[in-house]
Design an enzyme around this catalytic site. Structure first.
Site, PDB file in Angstrom:
ATOM      1  CG  ASP A  43      -1.836  -1.092   1.619  1.00 41.24           C
ATOM      2  OD1 ASP A  43      -1.487  -2.026   0.925  1.00 41.24           O
ATOM      3  OD2 ASP A  43      -2.290  -1.285   2.682  1.00 41.24           O
ATOM      4  CD  GLU A  49      -7.277  -4.989   4.057  1.00 39.41           C
ATOM      5  OE1 GLU A  49      -6.689  -5.661   4.903  1.00 39.41           O
ATOM      6  OE2 GLU A  49      -6.734  -5.107   2.822  1.00 39.41           O
TER       7      GLU A  49
HETATM    8  C1  FRU Z   1      -3.887  -3.555   2.641  1.00 36.43           C
HETATM    9  C2  FRU Z   1      -3.534  -3.964   4.045  1.00 36.43           C
HETATM   10  C3  FRU Z   1      -3.775  -3.116   4.979  1.00 36.43           C
HETATM   11  C4  FRU Z   1      -2.400  -3.255   5.968  1.00 36.43           C
HETATM   12  C5  FRU Z   1      -1.455  -3.624   5.286  1.00 36.43           C
HETATM   13  C6  FRU Z   1      -0.238  -4.350   5.569  1.00 36.43           C
HETATM   14  O1  FRU Z   1      -3.161  -3.813   1.610  1.00 36.43           O
HETATM   15  O2  FRU Z   1      -3.691  -5.189   4.240  1.00 36.43           O
HETATM   16  O3  FRU Z   1      -4.877  -3.097   5.655  1.00 36.43           O
HETATM   17  O4  FRU Z   1      -2.314  -2.310   6.976  1.00 36.43           O
HETATM   18  O5  FRU Z   1      -1.881  -3.892   4.001  1.00 36.43           O
HETATM   19  O6  FRU Z   1       0.703  -4.591   4.974  1.00 36.43           O
END
Ligand code: FRU
Length: 520
Positions: free
Chosen positions: A53, A235
């Site tokens: 992300d 998320e």
């Molecule tokens: C989204 C996610 C978030 C989390 C991160 C972990 O892709 O699952 O919810 O904070 O990636 O790397």
């Protein structure tokens, strides 16, 4: 969270060192010539190793920051850090040392960053406004022990515009009373209520908090248990105002972005949005159906810039999908970001929708250059003399006629994009696009989205960059973002309307690399 468990063993073995690193030594410097197979040339990808992300998107003092979920030891997901890059124009990027390392509170998961202009946090010194990062701590040991309170929220600050960071000694600033998925804080300054607002996701809904100082947070409201799509875990939320699309409406509308995995319309990870109102305490909407930002399979966890200086709302997403993110055929690095995109609300016959289209400055890359090819309609397009690895392709054609847009190579690999106004759908097929069998869902299914253009013509823009294609119809009303891994670059392009009179014009432009290379 099950997808993180395979890494627990690893964390147990070497994690003690990883999770107790609290200094900001930033010893990790990477260099790369960005020449590897499938390496994107005008998108951001990390110099080496795994990225997911985008995090902490914030503009400060002439600099756009891009932090990102980063595992510097391998090309699969592992103990998360915040990697860092900066840009002056959102087009050219400079790689920076790692910004945030895991510590005794856990790994550093996704979050946001703000410029604390009034020094509400007290972190500022000598008149320097602190940059404050707000992120989720993920304690692997807690997850493994079967507890549900292993995700908490922490903050850190920087007084040198993001180069070095200090974690707040009072972390975590929001603890956890037993919500398994409790993460990805997006914070913004609400200028109407003069307070900080945080949106957090908690499995199947969003929670809204307020704070005077970024340290003390109070829950205000919740949204979404009974609204929107719920095929997976919520998320990476975001909430922001946009100009109302109708004339004479001075009040802004608010957009809530929610990434969700799995459960996207074409499988795996995707981003839904809600258009509604924010009264300083709660978000409300009368929207009945889920709406999706992008129907491609590779635009996830996208969020927008805080403190953007020109009144635009700029979005960047992670160009992958949890279905196969760790299996894609790259070796030195893994995955890239989407192009930065401007978000707007526009009214169409079917209602108000969120559009996303590449940020204006992306096209400065092709200014002052002759097009590689240009032709006017009517007719079909068949053009085969150029490696199309790094190009923008545009055409205008009738919105009333079925049309195929096909990219292919000598190995008979191809992607086929279809526009079917009668049937009301647009399709994207990468089943024969080269390397597809690293994970079954990558090429298995023909992707679809609803397609009901309002005008007489449609205007199509496609950006191809080594292993990605982003297609925008009518300035971002219909979008497909997808990775592709052909065994040879595509070098043939066809536009085939069912009625040859439909094509108005067609154009190809080459896009130079942003990584300090001679112009191609
Ligand atoms: C989204 C996610 C978030 C989390 C991160 C972990 O892709 O699952 O919810 O904070 O990636 O790397």
């Amino acid at each position: 969270m099950m997808r993180y468990l395979p890494f627990f063993l690893f964390v147990l073995l070497v994690g003690c060192k990883e999770t107790t690193t609290t200094d900001n030594t930033n010893a990790q410097q990477f260099t790369s010539n960005y020449d590897e197979p499938y390496r994107l040339q005008y998108h951001f990808s990390p110099p080496a190793k795994w990225m997911n992300d985008p995090n902490g998107l914030v503009y400060n003092d002439g600099v756009y920051h891009l932090f990102y979920q980063y595992y510097p030891e391998d090309i699969v997901w592992g103990p998360m850090h915040w990697g860092h890059a900066t840009s002056k124009d959102l087009v050219h990027w400079e790689n920076k040392p790692i910004a945030l390392y895991p510590d005794e509170n856990g790994l550093i998961f996704s979050g946001s960053a703000v410029v604390d202009k009034d020094n509400t946090s007290g972190f500022g010194e000598d008149g320097v406004a602190p940059l404050v990062a707000i992120f989720t701590y993920h304690l692997m040991e807690g997850e493994k022990a079967g507890r549900t309170d292993f995700q908490t929220q922490g903050i850190a600050y920087s007084l040198d515009n993001g180069d070095t960071w200090t974690k707040y000694e009072g972390n975590p600033v929001i603890g956890n009373e037993g919500i398994k998925d409790f993460r990805d804080p997006k914070v913004f300054w609400d200028k109407d209520t003069k307070q900080w607002v945080m949106i957090l996701v908690a499995g199947d809904h969003a929670k809204f908090y307020k704070s005077p100082n970024l340290k003390d947070w109070k829950l205000m409201s919740e949204f979404g248990k009974d609204q929107g799509a719920h095929g997976g875990v919520w998320e990476c939320p975001d909430l922001f105002p946009l100009d109302h699309p109708d004339p004479d409406h001075y009040a802004k509308k608010w957009v809530l972005l929610i990434s969700m995995n799995p459960g996207a319309p074409n499988g795996g990870s995707g981003t839904q949005y809600f258009i509604g109102d924010w009264d300083g305490e709660k978000f409300t909407t009368d929207q009945k159906e889920p709406l999706w930002l992008d129907y491609g399979m590779d635009n996830y966890a996208g969020v927008t810039y805080n403190n953007e200086p020109y009144g635009e709302r700029i979005f960047i997403g992670w160009m992958s999908n949890w279905n196969y993110a760790r299996n894609t055929p790259t070796e030195a690095w893994r995955s890239s970001m989407t192009l930065p995109r401007t978000l707007k609300l526009k009214r169409f016959n079917e209602g108000v929708r969120l559009t996303n289209y590449p940020y204006d400055k992306v096209d400065t890359l092709v200014y002052d250059r002759e097009p590689v090819y240009y032709t006017e309609g009517p007719g079909q397009v068949y053009f085969d003399s150029v490696n199309l690895n790094q190009h923008r392709i545009q055409f205008k054609t009738s919105a009333k006629t079925d049309t195929y847009f096909i990219l292919s190579n000598n190995l008979r690999e191809e992607i086929e994009i279809g526009f079917f106004p009668e049937a009301g759908k647009m399709t994207f097929d990468r089943s024969q696009s080269g390397k597809v069998d690293f994970e079954p869902s990558f090429g298995a299914q023909r992707q679809e989205q609803p397609f009901n253009p309002d005008g007489d013509d449609i205007y199509v823009t496609a950006y191809i960059d080594a292993s990605s294609i982003e297609i925008f119809v009518d300035w971002g009303r219909y979008v497909f973002t997808n990775q592709i891994f052909p065994n040879e670059p595509f070098d043939e392009v066809q536009v085939v309307p069912a009625d040859e009179a439909a094509l108005r014009w067609f154009r190809i432009d080459a896009i130079p690399s942003i990584w300090n290379k001679p112009t191609n």
